[in-house]
Design a protein around this motif. Structure first.
Motif, PDB file in Angstrom:
ATOM      1  N   GLY A  90     -24.372 -34.591  33.746  1.00 18.37           N
ATOM      2  CA  GLY A  90     -23.994 -33.503  32.851  1.00 18.37           C
ATOM      3  C   GLY A  90     -22.487 -33.409  32.683  1.00 18.37           C
ATOM      4  O   GLY A  90     -21.986 -33.137  31.586  1.00 18.37           O
ATOM      5  N   THR A 199     -32.722 -33.427  31.541  1.00 14.46           N
ATOM      6  CA  THR A 199     -32.032 -32.901  30.364  1.00 14.46           C
ATOM      7  C   THR A 199     -31.658 -31.442  30.548  1.00 14.46           C
ATOM      8  O   THR A 199     -30.568 -31.006  30.157  1.00 14.46           O
ATOM      9  CB  THR A 199     -32.916 -33.064  29.117  1.00 14.46           C
ATOM     10  OG1 THR A 199     -33.237 -34.440  28.938  1.00 14.46           O
ATOM     11  CG2 THR A 199     -32.209 -32.552  27.872  1.00 14.46           C
ATOM     12  N   GLN A 202     -28.682 -31.216  32.927  1.00 16.73           N
ATOM     13  CA  GLN A 202     -27.482 -31.646  32.224  1.00 16.73           C
ATOM     14  C   GLN A 202     -26.986 -30.562  31.268  1.00 16.73           C
ATOM     15  O   GLN A 202     -25.783 -30.295  31.182  1.00 16.73           O
ATOM     16  CB  GLN A 202     -27.761 -32.930  31.448  1.00 16.73           C
ATOM     17  CG  GLN A 202     -27.981 -34.147  32.326  1.00 16.73           C
ATOM     18  CD  GLN A 202     -28.448 -35.352  31.530  1.00 16.73           C
ATOM     19  OE1 GLN A 202     -29.282 -35.238  30.640  1.00 16.73           O
ATOM     20  NE2 GLN A 202     -27.914 -36.514  31.838  1.00 16.73           N
ATOM     21  N   SER A 203     -27.913 -29.936  30.557  1.00 11.63           N
ATOM     22  CA  SER A 203     -27.534 -28.905  29.590  1.00 11.63           C
ATOM     23  C   SER A 203     -26.902 -27.707  30.289  1.00 11.63           C
ATOM     24  O   SER A 203     -25.913 -27.145  29.807  1.00 11.63           O
ATOM     25  CB  SER A 203     -28.760 -28.460  28.796  1.00 11.63           C
ATOM     26  OG  SER A 203     -29.308 -29.540  28.068  1.00 11.63           O
ATOM     27  N   MET A 206     -23.393 -28.616  31.297  1.00  8.59           N
ATOM     28  CA  MET A 206     -22.491 -28.675  30.149  1.00  8.59           C
ATOM     29  C   MET A 206     -22.136 -27.294  29.638  1.00  8.59           C
ATOM     30  O   MET A 206     -20.992 -27.022  29.268  1.00  8.59           O
ATOM     31  CB  MET A 206     -23.129 -29.511  29.044  1.00  8.59           C
ATOM     32  CG  MET A 206     -23.301 -30.975  29.409  1.00  8.59           C
ATOM     33  SD  MET A 206     -24.112 -31.926  28.111  1.00  8.59           S
ATOM     34  CE  MET A 206     -22.853 -31.927  26.848  1.00  8.59           C
TER      35      MET A 206
END
Length: 318
Positions: A90, A199, A202-203, A206
């Motif tokens: 991320g 995912t 990672q999101s 971020m």
């Protein structure tokens, strides 16, 4: 480790299915390239209404909320390891998007399309550096062909390619994209998280990172997002298609295909971007650009063709 163990037997079998040398993972990557091809205009309009870092934080914060149900596997025994891998990937993605978004705002869209496609040419060398595995000779040739095609696609003539601060950021983003593909492949066997869970992690990383950077850069100031329908329709496109679907597909495909093949297929993104720009936004692409797009498509097609040499039949376990 056999790549089919990464996401489970059923997911692995699906990822290995092939039609005329093209697997489901490759089809997903081409769909991602098409979706991302249309993201430049949407993101550019959105960043005109909201600062770049706040835009990134909102986009990936919404993505994290959408993917909250996918976080259940984190409560398994390996949740610390999963968080570490997802957090590292991320952070890399955040660096990519910061460079990419600021780069697009500081250079022409054609230059941005060319320079980000350098990821295709850089990946075989990054793969060699990080994974210690020399790619097949045709990967180097296809990467060079794709890079030449991207240059032709982004300019009406060789003399129209220029270099600036935005161009430098796009080169860094291209390099980080190549590193991202190789890191995803390298860490694939170090966690048991499904692609959607990775995912989501990672999101979240971020969103938090972009929010922290924005608060530091603006000394605590924060803007309310605009209430226009165009902004939120664009945000829905970016969150659901360009982020949720695209990152899931990339994480899945990176565990079923080589980094060089992943990047070459993703290198077809400028072609889809040109088609969407021409037929969706009325822009013009000359013969030089269409010839470059054909080169990129040829390179992507070439790398998906099955190997006929005997030694490759013994290199199943990676």
């Amino acid at each position: 480790m056999d790549s089919k163990q990464v996401l489970g037997t059923a997911s692995g079998a699906w990822g290995e299915r092939r039609w005329a040398g093209v697997g489901a993972a490759e089809v997903m990557l081409l769909a991602v390239a098409a979706v991302w091809g249309g993201s430049y205009a949407v993101a550019k309009q959105a960043t005109q209404q909201l600062p770049v870092l706040e835009f990134i934080a909102l986009r990936f914060g919404l993505t994290f909320v959408v993917l909250l149900p996918a976080l259940r596997p984190l409560f398994d025994a390996q949740w610390r390891q999963g968080l570490a891998v997802g957090g590292l990937l991320g952070a890399n993605l955040l660096a990519i998007f910061v460079c990419e978004t600021f780069g697009v705002s500081l250079t022409a869209a054609s230059n941005a399309a060319f320079l980000i496609s350098l990821c295709v040419a850089l990946t075989p060398f990054v793969e060699w550096w990080l994974l210690g595995r020399r790619p097949e000779p045709r990967m180097f040739w296809a990467a060079g062909l794709s890079a030449v095609g991207a240059a032709m696609l982004s300019a009406t003539s060789p003399a129209s390619i220029s270099v600036g601060w935005g161009d430098g950021l796009m080169v860094i983003a291209a390099f980080l994209r190549a590193v991202m593909v190789c890191m995803t492949r390298r860490f694939a066997g170090r966690h048991s998280m499904p692609a959607l869970t990775l995912t989501a992690v990672q999101s979240g990383m971020m969103a938090l990172g972009a929010m922290a950077l924005s608060l530091v850069a603006s000394k605590g100031a924060w803007h309310m997002p605009p209430a226009t329908a165009s902004f939120w329709w664009g945000m829905a496109y970016l969150v659901l298609l360009c982020t949720v679907f695209a990152f899931f597909a990339q994480n899945h495909a990176a565990s079923h295909s080589s980094p060089s093949r992943v990047s070459l297929l993703m290198g077809s993104e400028p072609v889809f971007g040109a088609l969407i720009a021409v037929y969706g936004f009325g822009e013009t692409v000359g013969a030089w650009g269409w010839a470059g797009g054909l080169l990129i498509v040829m390179a992507a097609w070439w790398v998906t063709m099955p190997q006929s040499t005997a030694p490759r039949a013994h290199s199943v376990n990676l």
